[in-house]
Design a protein around this motif. Structure first.
Motif, PDB file in Angstrom:
ATOM      1  N   UNK A  23    -112.224  -7.552   7.023  1.00 20.55           N
ATOM      2  CA  UNK A  23    -111.746  -7.492   8.713  1.00 20.55           C
ATOM      3  C   UNK A  23    -111.437  -9.803   8.118  1.00 20.55           C
ATOM      4  N   UNK A  24    -111.927  -9.702   7.411  1.00 17.22           N
ATOM      5  CA  UNK A  24    -111.405 -11.428   7.311  1.00 17.22           C
ATOM      6  C   UNK A  24    -109.583 -11.114   6.412  1.00 17.22           C
ATOM      7  N   UNK A  25    -109.762 -10.838   5.735  1.00 17.93           N
ATOM      8  CA  UNK A  25    -108.228 -10.532   5.244  1.00 17.93           C
ATOM      9  C   UNK A  25    -107.496 -10.192   6.107  1.00 17.93           C
ATOM     10  N   UNK A  26    -108.056  -9.396   6.916  1.00 21.86           N
ATOM     11  CA  UNK A  26    -106.445  -9.419   7.960  1.00 21.86           C
ATOM     12  C   UNK A  26    -107.045 -10.144   8.848  1.00 21.86           C
ATOM     13  N   UNK A  27    -108.339 -11.585   9.370  1.00 18.37           N
ATOM     14  CA  UNK A  27    -107.768 -12.526  10.053  1.00 18.37           C
ATOM     15  C   UNK A  27    -107.858 -13.556  10.088  1.00 18.37           C
ATOM     16  N   UNK A  28    -107.544 -13.833   7.967  1.00 22.18           N
ATOM     17  CA  UNK A  28    -107.127 -14.700   7.621  1.00 22.18           C
ATOM     18  C   UNK A  28    -105.679 -15.561   8.246  1.00 22.18           C
ATOM     19  N   UNK A  29    -104.417 -13.476   7.567  1.00 25.82           N
ATOM     20  CA  UNK A  29    -103.521 -13.885   8.093  1.00 25.82           C
ATOM     21  C   UNK A  29    -103.075 -14.178   9.116  1.00 25.82           C
ATOM     22  N   UNK A  30    -103.595 -13.461  10.241  1.00 25.16           N
ATOM     23  CA  UNK A  30    -103.188 -13.055  11.499  1.00 25.16           C
ATOM     24  C   UNK A  30    -103.139 -14.498  11.878  1.00 25.16           C
ATOM     25  N   UNK A  31    -104.633 -14.996  11.400  1.00 22.77           N
ATOM     26  CA  UNK A  31    -105.039 -16.992  12.482  1.00 22.77           C
ATOM     27  C   UNK A  31    -103.728 -17.522  11.573  1.00 22.77           C
ATOM     28  N   UNK A  32    -103.909 -18.007  10.082  1.00 21.18           N
ATOM     29  CA  UNK A  32    -102.908 -18.720  10.013  1.00 21.18           C
ATOM     30  C   UNK A  32    -101.080 -18.698  10.676  1.00 21.18           C
ATOM     31  N   UNK A  33    -101.258 -17.153  11.094  1.00 24.33           N
ATOM     32  CA  UNK A  33     -98.765 -16.983  11.800  1.00 24.33           C
ATOM     33  C   UNK A  33     -99.664 -17.213  13.287  1.00 24.33           C
ATOM     34  N   UNK A  34    -100.355 -17.245  14.185  1.00 25.77           N
ATOM     35  CA  UNK A  34    -101.158 -17.870  15.120  1.00 25.77           C
ATOM     36  C   UNK A  34    -100.859 -19.643  15.244  1.00 25.77           C
ATOM     37  N   UNK A  35    -101.615 -20.007  13.994  1.00 28.08           N
ATOM     38  CA  UNK A  35    -102.437 -21.694  14.217  1.00 28.08           C
ATOM     39  C   UNK A  35    -100.211 -21.558  13.927  1.00 28.08           C
ATOM     40  N   UNK A  36     -99.845 -21.401  13.023  1.00 29.96           N
ATOM     41  CA  UNK A  36     -97.946 -22.060  12.890  1.00 29.96           C
ATOM     42  C   UNK A  36     -97.228 -21.573  14.165  1.00 29.96           C
ATOM     43  N   UNK A  37     -97.622 -20.577  14.773  1.00 34.44           N
ATOM     44  CA  UNK A  37     -96.748 -20.077  16.233  1.00 34.44           C
ATOM     45  C   UNK A  37     -97.092 -21.492  17.063  1.00 34.44           C
ATOM     46  N   UNK A  38     -98.093 -22.125  17.303  1.00 37.45           N
ATOM     47  CA  UNK A  38     -98.626 -22.796  18.199  1.00 37.45           C
ATOM     48  C   UNK A  38     -98.206 -24.242  17.459  1.00 37.45           C
ATOM     49  N   UNK A  39     -97.886 -24.144  16.517  1.00 40.39           N
ATOM     50  CA  UNK A  39     -96.584 -25.255  16.076  1.00 40.39           C
ATOM     51  C   UNK A  39     -97.737 -26.521  14.971  1.00 40.39           C
ATOM     52  N   UNK A  40     -99.195 -25.687  14.282  1.00 38.68           N
ATOM     53  CA  UNK A  40     -99.324 -26.141  13.635  1.00 38.68           C
ATOM     54  C   UNK A  40     -98.531 -25.872  11.904  1.00 38.68           C
ATOM     55  N   UNK A  41     -98.310 -27.188  10.571  1.00 40.21           N
ATOM     56  CA  UNK A  41     -97.926 -26.420   9.868  1.00 40.21           C
ATOM     57  C   UNK A  41     -98.828 -25.770   9.207  1.00 40.21           C
ATOM     58  N   UNK A  42     -97.821 -24.535   8.340  1.00 42.06           N
ATOM     59  CA  UNK A  42     -98.552 -23.890   7.681  1.00 42.06           C
ATOM     60  C   UNK A  42     -99.741 -24.216   6.239  1.00 42.06           C
ATOM     61  N   UNK A  43     -99.603 -25.539   5.786  1.00 35.10           N
ATOM     62  CA  UNK A  43    -100.484 -25.668   5.377  1.00 35.10           C
ATOM     63  C   UNK A  43    -102.004 -25.729   5.723  1.00 35.10           C
ATOM     64  N   UNK A  44    -101.944 -26.843   6.750  1.00 36.41           N
ATOM     65  CA  UNK A  44    -102.810 -27.210   7.415  1.00 36.41           C
ATOM     66  C   UNK A  44    -103.353 -25.656   8.012  1.00 36.41           C
ATOM     67  N   UNK A  45    -102.728 -24.443   8.569  1.00 35.28           N
ATOM     68  CA  UNK A  45    -102.850 -23.182   9.241  1.00 35.28           C
ATOM     69  C   UNK A  45    -103.896 -22.327   8.275  1.00 35.28           C
ATOM     70  N   UNK A  46    -102.977 -22.342   7.258  1.00 37.15           N
ATOM     71  CA  UNK A  46    -103.763 -22.066   5.896  1.00 37.15           C
ATOM     72  C   UNK A  46    -105.274 -22.317   5.551  1.00 37.15           C
ATOM     73  N   UNK A  47    -104.837 -23.412   5.053  1.00 30.67           N
ATOM     74  CA  UNK A  47    -106.609 -23.799   4.985  1.00 30.67           C
ATOM     75  C   UNK A  47    -107.313 -23.740   5.826  1.00 30.67           C
ATOM     76  N   UNK A  48    -106.913 -23.635   7.520  1.00 30.50           N
ATOM     77  CA  UNK A  48    -107.644 -24.111   8.372  1.00 30.50           C
ATOM     78  C   UNK A  48    -108.420 -22.498   8.584  1.00 30.50           C
ATOM     79  N   UNK A  49    -107.509 -21.484   8.565  1.00 32.22           N
ATOM     80  CA  UNK A  49    -107.461 -19.758   8.454  1.00 32.22           C
ATOM     81  C   UNK A  49    -108.442 -19.683   7.372  1.00 32.22           C
TER      82      UNK A  49
END
Length: 162
Positions: A23-49
């Motif tokens: 569940x969480x492997x999929x969630x990390x990938x999708x969350x990072x992509x969703x954060x980046x899609x709304x304008x957050x940086x890749x690094x900040x998105x990945x850490x938050x995910x």
């Protein structure tokens, strides 16, 4: 206890570890992509995910243990659509209470903006949680708490005999 009264499928701690990991492997990938899609940086998105995932794992273990304890006491066994919806809403609602202030702080946005961000994630994750749980149960079987257990065979009876 006879062989006919044992739950079938993946059970216990192993079930929870496999569930949470997938569940969480999929969630990390999708969350990072969703954060980046709304304008957050890749690094900040990945850490938050990853942080959100760690919090979700702790909540997942706690929530599912409580949910399965409640579920085991129910007279009606199985997982109806209503029971799955209640499970998904309870899990995601509890997680949102922690993630909204965390996202506001991490991304430097207002609580309202973080709530809107979380609402978008929540819409995705409500559907994802429901679908993932359904698919997981189809592949690995229902947890013991949701299985109707057949009556134990009488003493001396041969299991499977007519």
């Amino acid at each position: 206890m006879s062989a006919t009264t044992h739950a079938v499928g993946l059970q216990g701690p192993k079930r929870r570890v496999v569930f949470v990991t997938l569940y969480e492997i999929i969630a990390i990938i999708v969350s990072s992509l969703l954060f980046m899609a709304i304008g957050q940086g890749a690094g900040a998105s990945g850490v938050m995910a990853v942080v959100a995932s760690a919090l979700a794992i702790a909540w997942n273990v706690t929530f599912n243990a409580l949910f399965e304890r409640w579920e085991a006491r129910q007279r009606v066994k199985g997982r109806s659509v209503l029971r799955r919806v209640v499970h998904a809403v309870g899990f995601e609602g509890g997680l949102a209470l922690v993630l909204i202030p965390l996202m506001a702080w991490w991304f430097g946005v207002s609580l309202w903006q973080a709530t809107v961000m979380e609402a978008g994630l929540l819409l995705f994750f409500l559907v994802y949680t429901y679908a993932f749980n359904w698919a997981f149960d189809r592949v690995y079987g229902l947890p013991a708490s949701a299985q109707a257990m057949p009556a134990a065979a009488p003493a001396g009876a041969v299991v499977g005999a007519p």
